[in-house]
Write a protein that holds these residues in place. Structure first.
Motif, PDB file in Angstrom:
ATOM      1  N   MET A 135       7.018   3.910 -14.844  1.00  0.00           N
ATOM      2  CA  MET A 135       6.843   3.148 -13.602  1.00  0.00           C
ATOM      3  C   MET A 135       5.580   3.570 -12.861  1.00  0.00           C
ATOM      4  N   ARG A 138       2.936   1.783 -14.458  1.00  0.00           N
ATOM      5  CA  ARG A 138       3.031   0.347 -14.187  1.00  0.00           C
ATOM      6  C   ARG A 138       2.464  -0.016 -12.819  1.00  0.00           C
ATOM      7  N   VAL A 139       2.585   0.892 -11.851  1.00  0.00           N
ATOM      8  CA  VAL A 139       2.041   0.603 -10.522  1.00  0.00           C
ATOM      9  C   VAL A 139       0.596   1.067 -10.379  1.00  0.00           C
ATOM     10  N   LEU A 169      11.245  -0.166  -7.497  1.00  0.00           N
ATOM     11  CA  LEU A 169      11.366  -1.048  -8.663  1.00  0.00           C
ATOM     12  C   LEU A 169      11.904  -0.364  -9.910  1.00  0.00           C
ATOM     13  N   ASN A 172      14.759  -2.004 -11.594  1.00  0.00           N
ATOM     14  CA  ASN A 172      14.605  -3.453 -11.801  1.00  0.00           C
ATOM     15  C   ASN A 172      15.461  -4.284 -10.837  1.00  0.00           C
ATOM     16  N   ASP A 199       2.170  -9.318  -9.326  1.00  0.00           N
ATOM     17  CA  ASP A 199       2.298  -9.109 -10.773  1.00  0.00           C
ATOM     18  C   ASP A 199       3.706  -8.655 -11.138  1.00  0.00           C
ATOM     19  N   LEU A 200       4.246  -7.735 -10.337  1.00  0.00           N
ATOM     20  CA  LEU A 200       5.589  -7.222 -10.611  1.00  0.00           C
ATOM     21  C   LEU A 200       6.641  -8.296 -10.350  1.00  0.00           C
ATOM     22  N   ARG A 201       6.392  -9.157  -9.352  1.00  0.00           N
ATOM     23  CA  ARG A 201       7.299 -10.280  -9.117  1.00  0.00           C
ATOM     24  C   ARG A 201       7.383 -11.155 -10.370  1.00  0.00           C
ATOM     25  N   GLU A 203       6.630 -10.270 -13.439  1.00  0.00           N
ATOM     26  CA  GLU A 203       7.170  -9.523 -14.586  1.00  0.00           C
ATOM     27  C   GLU A 203       8.685  -9.392 -14.506  1.00  0.00           C
ATOM     28  N   PHE A 204       9.194  -9.063 -13.319  1.00  0.00           N
ATOM     29  CA  PHE A 204      10.626  -8.788 -13.177  1.00  0.00           C
ATOM     30  C   PHE A 204      11.422  -9.999 -12.692  1.00  0.00           C
TER      31      PHE A 204
END
Length: 325
Positions: A135, A138-139, A169, A172, A199-201, A203-204
């Motif tokens: 994570m 990822r950030v 996050l 998840n 981007d995370l929105r 992706e998840f």
């Protein structure tokens, strides 16, 4: 699909001036994958609304006097503290306003990230550490294998904010609440954080509720916008509609105060006065003492939130004239 529905929420606080309503009859919903922006001056009730959703209001002095908070078909206001601890993390994650005070200074960021995994996922220490490193990477934190053993004071403000996002996050969640996620960050880092959230929105596939006083952040991120003033919603609309055709005088004032590269004025427009004290609210419309469009009838009664156009609502008795202007 609606993932969150808040209905007629009223949050009261006991104060030396008596019990006051910090959030007064607030209703909104949020769909899966949608970004909802909540804007308004400090003291408008934005963060209190988010804390009510998360079940993190300090009780006492706070209490939820009325309303419902539905998350994935369940009313969270019926949940016990133990039930809410199961929701926070895999259900709803939250990025708090100030990462330095939200992170524990005596534990490494790895310890704090792994604790979240340990509480919600029955995996061993190695899997917890691997997930924390994943994570952090990822950030956008460089060399996460080394940074995981750093303490919060060893990180910059932007990096601490990224750690808070990673913590929110790491399980998840289906909904992320971001309370002023770019406060006190320089413009370059702000942009990186906002792009990261989007981007995370994607992706998840999660929904995001972003709380801010920065209309530029809202314009860049949100699909829909709620404008709050003195504990009440005064306008809500899709983001393009709100910026193109604002109706409520308060919303217009917020937008007029934004500087523009094309603007050659010597001084920016401002909204006169300040937010009223919650124990001394003005009669009728709470914005009327500061409003350039006020008439005597504005002080007679609190205006309801009514439809202006499709998916666009405003709470102003003169909205028909303002729509036409």
């Amino acid at each position: 699909m609606t993932i969150l529905a808040v209905k007629n929420l009223r949050v009261m606080f006991k104060t030396e001036h008596g019990e006051i309503a910090a959030v007064d009859d607030v209703s909104f919903d949020l769909k899966q994958g949608e970004v909802l922006g909540i804007v308004g001056e400090s003291g408008s009730g934005k963060s209190v609304s988010a804390l009510a959703v998360m079940g993190l209001l300090p009780k006492p002095p706070a209490r939820i006097a009325q309303g419902e908070v539905w998350f994935e078909g369940e009313n969270l206001l019926h949940y016990t503290d133990r039930d809410m601890r199961r929701i926070r993390g895999p259900g709803i994650g939250m990025v708090f306003q100030e990462p330095m005070t939200s992170l524990n200074p005596v534990f490494t960021i790895g310890d704090q990230l792994m604790e979240t995994v340990r509480v919600h996922q029955k995996v061993g220490p190695k899997a917890q550490r691997d997930r924390a490193i994943e994570m952090l990477a990822r950030v956008g934190i460089a060399m996460p294998e080394r940074r995981i053993d750093d303490y919060p004071h060893q990180l910059s403000g932007g990096m601490r904010q990224r750690v808070m996002i990673a913590m929110a996050l790491i399980c998840n969640p289906r909904l992320l609440i971001a309370d002023e996620p770019t406060t006190a960050l320089d413009v370059t880092i702000q942009q990186q954080i906002l792009e990261l959230l989007l981007d995370l929105r994607d992706e998840f596939k999660m929904a995001i509720m972003i709380i801010t006083h920065n209309m530029g952040v809202v314009a860049e991120m949100a699909d829909r916008v709620i404008v709050m003033y003195a504990g009440k919603i005064v306008e809500q609309a899709p983001v393009n509609e709100l910026f193109a055709r604002p109706v409520h005088p308060y919303t217009r004032g917020l937008l007029d105060s934004i500087p523009s590269l094309d603007d050659d004025r010597d001084r920016l427009k401002t909204i006169p006065g300040t937010l009223p004290r919650p124990w001394a609210l003005p009669p009728g419309c709470r914005f009327q003492p500061r409003c350039a469009f006020r008439v005597d009838a504005c002080a007679a009664a609190v205006p309801p939130l009514v439809s202006v156009r499709a998916e666009h609502e405003s709470a102003c008795i003169r909205q028909d004239e303002l729509v036409a202007s």
